[in-house]
Design a protein around this motif. Sequence first.
Motif, PDB file in Angstrom:
ATOM      1  N   GLU A 167       0.821  -1.213   0.000  1.00 28.49           N
ATOM      2  CA  GLU A 167       0.000   0.000   0.000  1.00 28.49           C
ATOM      3  C   GLU A 167       0.858   1.268   0.000  1.00 28.49           C
ATOM      4  O   GLU A 167       0.480   2.270  -0.597  1.00 28.49           O
ATOM      5  CB  GLU A 167      -0.969  -0.010   1.178  1.00 28.49           C
ATOM      6  N   ALA A 168       2.010   1.214   0.659  1.00 30.05           N
ATOM      7  CA  ALA A 168       2.927   2.363   0.624  1.00 30.05           C
ATOM      8  C   ALA A 168       3.398   2.612  -0.813  1.00 30.05           C
ATOM      9  O   ALA A 168       3.557   3.761  -1.238  1.00 30.05           O
ATOM     10  CB  ALA A 168       4.120   2.117   1.547  1.00 30.05           C
ATOM     11  N   GLY A 169       3.601   1.538  -1.560  1.00 36.81           N
ATOM     12  CA  GLY A 169       3.991   1.673  -2.966  1.00 36.81           C
ATOM     13  C   GLY A 169       2.911   2.359  -3.783  1.00 36.81           C
ATOM     14  O   GLY A 169       3.199   3.260  -4.582  1.00 36.81           O
ATOM     15  N   HIS A 170       1.648   1.954  -3.603  1.00 33.81           N
ATOM     16  CA  HIS A 170       0.536   2.627  -4.298  1.00 33.81           C
ATOM     17  C   HIS A 170       0.509   4.112  -3.946  1.00 33.81           C
ATOM     18  O   HIS A 170       0.394   4.973  -4.812  1.00 33.81           O
ATOM     19  CB  HIS A 170      -0.815   2.019  -3.897  1.00 33.81           C
ATOM     20  N   PHE A 171       0.601   4.384  -2.663  1.00 33.20           N
ATOM     21  CA  PHE A 171       0.525   5.759  -2.168  1.00 33.20           C
ATOM     22  C   PHE A 171       1.649   6.615  -2.763  1.00 33.20           C
ATOM     23  O   PHE A 171       1.412   7.703  -3.290  1.00 33.20           O
ATOM     24  CB  PHE A 171       0.622   5.727  -0.639  1.00 33.20           C
ATOM     25  N   LEU A 172       2.892   6.109  -2.708  1.00 34.50           N
ATOM     26  CA  LEU A 172       4.049   6.867  -3.174  1.00 34.50           C
ATOM     27  C   LEU A 172       4.032   7.084  -4.682  1.00 34.50           C
ATOM     28  O   LEU A 172       4.249   8.209  -5.154  1.00 34.50           O
ATOM     29  CB  LEU A 172       5.342   6.150  -2.759  1.00 34.50           C
TER      30      LEU A 172
END
Length: 161
Positions: free
Chosen positions: A107-112
């Motif tokens: 999810e951090a990857g999607h966000f970033l």
Amino acid sequence: MMQVPQRLYSMDELRLNGIEASSLLSPVDATLGSIERNLQLAAALGGPAAWNVLGFSPQEVLYFSLGLLFLWTLDSVSFDGGVGSLVLDTIGHTFSQKYHNRVVQHEAGHFLIAYLVGILPKGYTLTSLEALKKEGSLNVQAGTAFVDFEFVEEVSLFSLI
């Protein structure tokens, strides 16, 4: 900034260039599968153990089993398995640090990435329980919500004034 034009490659072209297409897909994580199998094993062994310890009659065991099968079928038909997924995801986050870390990093990857390409992230959820509380939706393990384009256009109009 000039971009390279997008092109769809055939499977043969990918193989000729030494690219294994399956390596581009998401990796398989068997954590939830193993947790689900362990729960099924615990239920299969726990049922007869509870029958012996608590002294249930065969008729009571039958009624209890039919009740569980009814609830499982109701979940599968009415909620598309959402309640079962919610329970499994909650147990996965509670007992498996590996699963929890994988979801957080994903999810951090999607966000970033969304932020870096100019799509404004609005929020995120990391567990099914959190998604149920925030969004009221079942069958969501985790997710990142983004600001819709109408909002971005509206904000852009105010900045021009």
